[in-house]
Scaffold this motif. Structure first.
Motif, PDB file in Angstrom:
ATOM      1  N   PRO A 285     -32.936  -9.844 -41.163  1.00  0.00           N
ATOM      2  CA  PRO A 285     -32.986 -11.312 -41.039  1.00  0.00           C
ATOM      3  C   PRO A 285     -32.397 -11.780 -39.716  1.00  0.00           C
ATOM      4  O   PRO A 285     -31.544 -11.118 -39.111  1.00  0.00           O
ATOM      5  N   ALA A 286     -32.849 -12.944 -39.270  1.00  0.00           N
ATOM      6  CA  ALA A 286     -32.290 -13.554 -38.069  1.00  0.00           C
ATOM      7  C   ALA A 286     -30.864 -14.025 -38.327  1.00  0.00           C
ATOM      8  O   ALA A 286     -30.461 -14.268 -39.477  1.00  0.00           O
ATOM      9  N   ASP A 287     -30.085 -14.145 -37.266  1.00  0.00           N
ATOM     10  CA  ASP A 287     -28.763 -14.724 -37.382  1.00  0.00           C
ATOM     11  C   ASP A 287     -28.859 -16.200 -37.748  1.00  0.00           C
ATOM     12  O   ASP A 287     -29.819 -16.868 -37.392  1.00  0.00           O
ATOM     13  N   VAL A 288     -27.851 -16.700 -38.443  1.00  0.00           N
ATOM     14  CA  VAL A 288     -27.771 -18.128 -38.788  1.00  0.00           C
ATOM     15  C   VAL A 288     -26.717 -18.751 -37.881  1.00  0.00           C
ATOM     16  O   VAL A 288     -25.605 -18.241 -37.748  1.00  0.00           O
ATOM     17  N   ALA A 289     -27.086 -19.872 -37.261  1.00  0.00           N
ATOM     18  CA  ALA A 289     -26.178 -20.518 -36.306  1.00  0.00           C
ATOM     19  C   ALA A 289     -26.010 -21.985 -36.656  1.00  0.00           C
ATOM     20  O   ALA A 289     -26.950 -22.642 -37.127  1.00  0.00           O
ATOM     21  N   ALA A 290     -24.838 -22.514 -36.434  1.00  0.00           N
ATOM     22  CA  ALA A 290     -24.587 -23.945 -36.590  1.00  0.00           C
ATOM     23  C   ALA A 290     -24.744 -24.626 -35.234  1.00  0.00           C
ATOM     24  O   ALA A 290     -24.473 -24.029 -34.187  1.00  0.00           O
ATOM     25  N   LEU A 291     -25.194 -25.864 -35.251  1.00  0.00           N
ATOM     26  CA  LEU A 291     -25.186 -26.665 -34.029  1.00  0.00           C
ATOM     27  C   LEU A 291     -23.743 -27.063 -33.754  1.00  0.00           C
ATOM     28  O   LEU A 291     -23.001 -27.445 -34.658  1.00  0.00           O
ATOM     29  N   ARG A 292     -23.347 -27.012 -32.507  1.00  0.00           N
ATOM     30  CA  ARG A 292     -21.946 -27.294 -32.161  1.00  0.00           C
ATOM     31  C   ARG A 292     -21.857 -28.377 -31.095  1.00  0.00           C
ATOM     32  O   ARG A 292     -22.699 -28.497 -30.263  1.00  0.00           O
TER      33      ARG A 292
END
Length: 292
Positions: A285-292
């Motif tokens: 799976p792709a990495d999960v990232a938060a908007l910062r």
């Protein structure tokens, strides 16, 4: 948020007088998107290359690239301020930017209405990008947490490689945005049919936004073909061809489409066929990232 209204911009490449003039054009598109009830405005790949027209007198691929790379920080700041002002999600096309090692990457900024930002790099370069421009391949696919759920971005050529989008689907992407820049109908159709195939394979939404128009003053975005569109699974609860919205070839008008997460969930739970889960092999799976 279970429904998301998209405004897809087939951005007409024009020649701005400078940075402020370029950003004023983006502001006008955001205002139009807001008036149309949109939650998210999607700009095409290399929308930012229009900015070079304000600083480079004659067509020159190296000078045009440097004109935009050198103003990347100012562009990003401008995009963030505009997204915050209108309170919309903004996929600000792509911006060629230098990384910490000095390599130029083609990066798509996804910005929310609070001004928080995340970047998706283009993973696979076209021949022009690698052989003539020297753009470096970027980081692997990721997905971004939003109020609508997880959203992925597959930049133009990346959409033509099923495993890249599959990684985003496995990480929970409900929607994959495909900003594109293609100078022939061959190129545009490769992206278009790839977008439709990725929606079918992963039982997700995809949306394409291309550059349009002729810019003879530019060596990099001189010819631009395509139309915007939004696509879903070809299964129960969706149109028989999977087409949710489709624009007119080479027309610059915004294309609006409303996509519904509950509709997608229902189709995935009881589909006619299980394209999403019947793959014989899966990538990580792709990495999960938060908007910062």
């Amino acid at each position: 948020m279970t429904a998301l209204r998209l405004a897809l911009a087939p951005y007409r490449i024009g020649r701005p007088r400078g940075l402020d003039d370029f950003l004023a054009g983006i502001e006008a598109l955001l205002a139009e998107a807001k008036a149309g009830g949109a939650d998210l405005l999607v700009l095409p790949e290399y929308t930012s290359m229009a900015l070079a027209g304000g600083f480079v007198a004659e067509p020159d691929i190296a000078a045009e690239l440097e004109a935009v790379v050198g103003r990347a920080d100012a562009l990003i700041a401008g995009f963030r301020a505009l997204a915050h002002r209108f309170g919309l999600l903004l996929l600000a096309g792509t911006v060629p930017m230098r990384d910490d090692n000095g390599r130029i990457r083609n990066r798509a900024p996804l910005i929310d209405g609070d001004g928080k930002i995340g970047f998706q790099d283009k993973r696979v370069m076209t021949r022009f990008e690698s052989e003539q421009w020297g753009i470096a391949a970027g980081a692997p696919p990721r997905v971004f947490e939003t109020d609508f759920g997880r959203i992925g971005v597959a930049i133009c050529y990346d959409s033509e490689f099923p495993w890249l989008v599959r990684a985003q689907a496995l990480a929970g992407a409900n929607l994959v945005l495909i900003p594109s820049c293609t100078d022939t109908l061959h190129g545009f159709n490769r992206v278009l049919y790839s977008a439709r195939a990725r929606a079918l394979e992963n039982q997700c939404y995809t949306a394409v936004a291309p550059t349009t128009g002729a810019a003879p003053w530019s060596a990099t975005v001189d010819e631009n073909r395509g139309f915007a569109g939004a696509f879903g699974p070809i299964d129960r609860g969706f149109p028989a061809d999977g087409v949710i919205a489709s624009g007119v070839l080479d027309a610059p008008d915004l294309v609006f489409a409303t996509i519904d997460r509950d509709r997608l969930v229902a189709t995935r739970a009881d589909p006619a066929v299980r394209n999403r889960t019947d793959w014989p092999d899966n990538p990580a799976p792709a990495d999960v990232a938060a908007l910062r």
